[in-house]
Design a protein around this motif. Structure first.
Motif, PDB file in Angstrom:
ATOM      1  N   GLU A 137      38.619   4.056  40.320  1.00 22.93           N
ATOM      2  CA  GLU A 137      38.852   3.597  38.952  1.00 22.93           C
ATOM      3  C   GLU A 137      39.674   4.616  38.167  1.00 22.93           C
ATOM      4  O   GLU A 137      39.636   5.813  38.449  1.00 22.93           O
ATOM      5  N   LYS A 138      40.371   4.133  37.174  1.00 19.08           N
ATOM      6  CA  LYS A 138      41.070   4.979  36.213  1.00 19.08           C
ATOM      7  C   LYS A 138      40.157   5.112  35.007  1.00 19.08           C
ATOM      8  O   LYS A 138      39.685   4.116  34.471  1.00 19.08           O
ATOM      9  N   VAL A 139      39.901   6.340  34.588  1.00 23.18           N
ATOM     10  CA  VAL A 139      38.946   6.600  33.514  1.00 23.18           C
ATOM     11  C   VAL A 139      39.701   7.007  32.252  1.00 23.18           C
ATOM     12  O   VAL A 139      40.372   8.047  32.233  1.00 23.18           O
ATOM     13  N   VAL A 140      39.570   6.185  31.219  1.00 19.97           N
ATOM     14  CA  VAL A 140      40.188   6.471  29.921  1.00 19.97           C
ATOM     15  C   VAL A 140      39.166   7.224  29.080  1.00 19.97           C
ATOM     16  O   VAL A 140      38.049   6.738  28.861  1.00 19.97           O
ATOM     17  N   LEU A 141      39.547   8.405  28.624  1.00 13.58           N
ATOM     18  CA  LEU A 141      38.636   9.300  27.907  1.00 13.58           C
ATOM     19  C   LEU A 141      37.926   8.604  26.744  1.00 13.58           C
ATOM     20  O   LEU A 141      36.697   8.637  26.666  1.00 13.58           O
ATOM     21  N   GLU A 142      38.674   7.992  25.853  1.00 17.44           N
ATOM     22  CA  GLU A 142      38.077   7.394  24.653  1.00 17.44           C
ATOM     23  C   GLU A 142      37.087   6.287  25.009  1.00 17.44           C
ATOM     24  O   GLU A 142      36.012   6.191  24.427  1.00 17.44           O
ATOM     25  N   TYR A 143      37.464   5.459  25.975  1.00 14.20           N
ATOM     26  CA  TYR A 143      36.588   4.358  26.363  1.00 14.20           C
ATOM     27  C   TYR A 143      35.313   4.885  27.010  1.00 14.20           C
ATOM     28  O   TYR A 143      34.211   4.450  26.683  1.00 14.20           O
ATOM     29  N   PHE A 144      35.459   5.857  27.927  1.00  9.03           N
ATOM     30  CA  PHE A 144      34.294   6.412  28.614  1.00  9.03           C
ATOM     31  C   PHE A 144      33.349   7.083  27.623  1.00  9.03           C
ATOM     32  O   PHE A 144      32.136   6.890  27.695  1.00  9.03           O
ATOM     33  N   CYS A 145      33.911   7.871  26.703  1.00  2.04           N
ATOM     34  CA  CYS A 145      33.081   8.563  25.706  1.00  2.04           C
ATOM     35  C   CYS A 145      32.316   7.558  24.841  1.00  2.04           C
ATOM     36  O   CYS A 145      31.129   7.742  24.566  1.00  2.04           O
ATOM     37  N   SER A 146      32.996   6.512  24.424  1.00  2.00           N
ATOM     38  CA  SER A 146      32.363   5.486  23.605  1.00  2.00           C
ATOM     39  C   SER A 146      31.269   4.767  24.385  1.00  2.00           C
ATOM     40  O   SER A 146      30.168   4.538  23.876  1.00  2.00           O
ATOM     41  N   GLU A 147      31.565   4.439  25.630  1.00  2.00           N
ATOM     42  CA  GLU A 147      30.611   3.705  26.464  1.00  2.00           C
ATOM     43  C   GLU A 147      29.356   4.524  26.750  1.00  2.00           C
ATOM     44  O   GLU A 147      28.253   3.988  26.773  1.00  2.00           O
ATOM     45  N   CYS A 148      29.530   5.824  26.960  1.00  2.00           N
ATOM     46  CA  CYS A 148      28.406   6.675  27.348  1.00  2.00           C
ATOM     47  C   CYS A 148      27.786   7.438  26.187  1.00  2.00           C
ATOM     48  O   CYS A 148      26.784   8.129  26.374  1.00  2.00           O
ATOM     49  N   GLY A 149      28.385   7.363  25.009  1.00  2.00           N
ATOM     50  CA  GLY A 149      27.827   8.056  23.846  1.00  2.00           C
ATOM     51  C   GLY A 149      27.966   9.561  23.924  1.00  2.00           C
ATOM     52  O   GLY A 149      27.042  10.288  23.551  1.00  2.00           O
ATOM     53  N   ILE A 150      29.116  10.034  24.440  1.00  2.00           N
ATOM     54  CA  ILE A 150      29.356  11.477  24.522  1.00  2.00           C
ATOM     55  C   ILE A 150      30.618  11.827  23.741  1.00  2.00           C
ATOM     56  O   ILE A 150      31.412  10.957  23.415  1.00  2.00           O
TER      57      ILE A 150
END
Length: 71
Positions: free
Chosen positions: A20-33
């Motif tokens: 997978e390609k991991v987009v920083l903003e999306y991952f942070c939002s999804e995981c609450g970090i």
């Protein structure tokens, strides 16, 4: 999805493993970090790959604005 550090790191590891390609903003939002926490996790995974002689590298694509695992 609010989770603890271990769960988030394993999730990130799994995303990379699956290609997978991991987009920083999306991952942070999804995981609450925070972005800072995300960068620490990337550093920890890079150290893990290096310490365990795993022939893979986490790369940041400036053009696509995402992280991916280069095997």
């Amino acid at each position: 999805m609010k989770s603890n550090k271990s769960q988030t790191l394993l999730y990130l590891y799994d995303l990379f493993f699956e290609g997978e390609k991991v987009v920083l903003e999306y991952f942070c939002s999804e995981c609450g970090i925070t972005k800072q926490t995300f960068h620490r996790y990337i550093s920890e995974l890079r150290a893990f790959y290096a310490n365990h002689y795993i022939p893979a590298e986490i790369i940041y694509s400036r053009e696509g604005n995402y992280y991916y695992l280069k095997k």
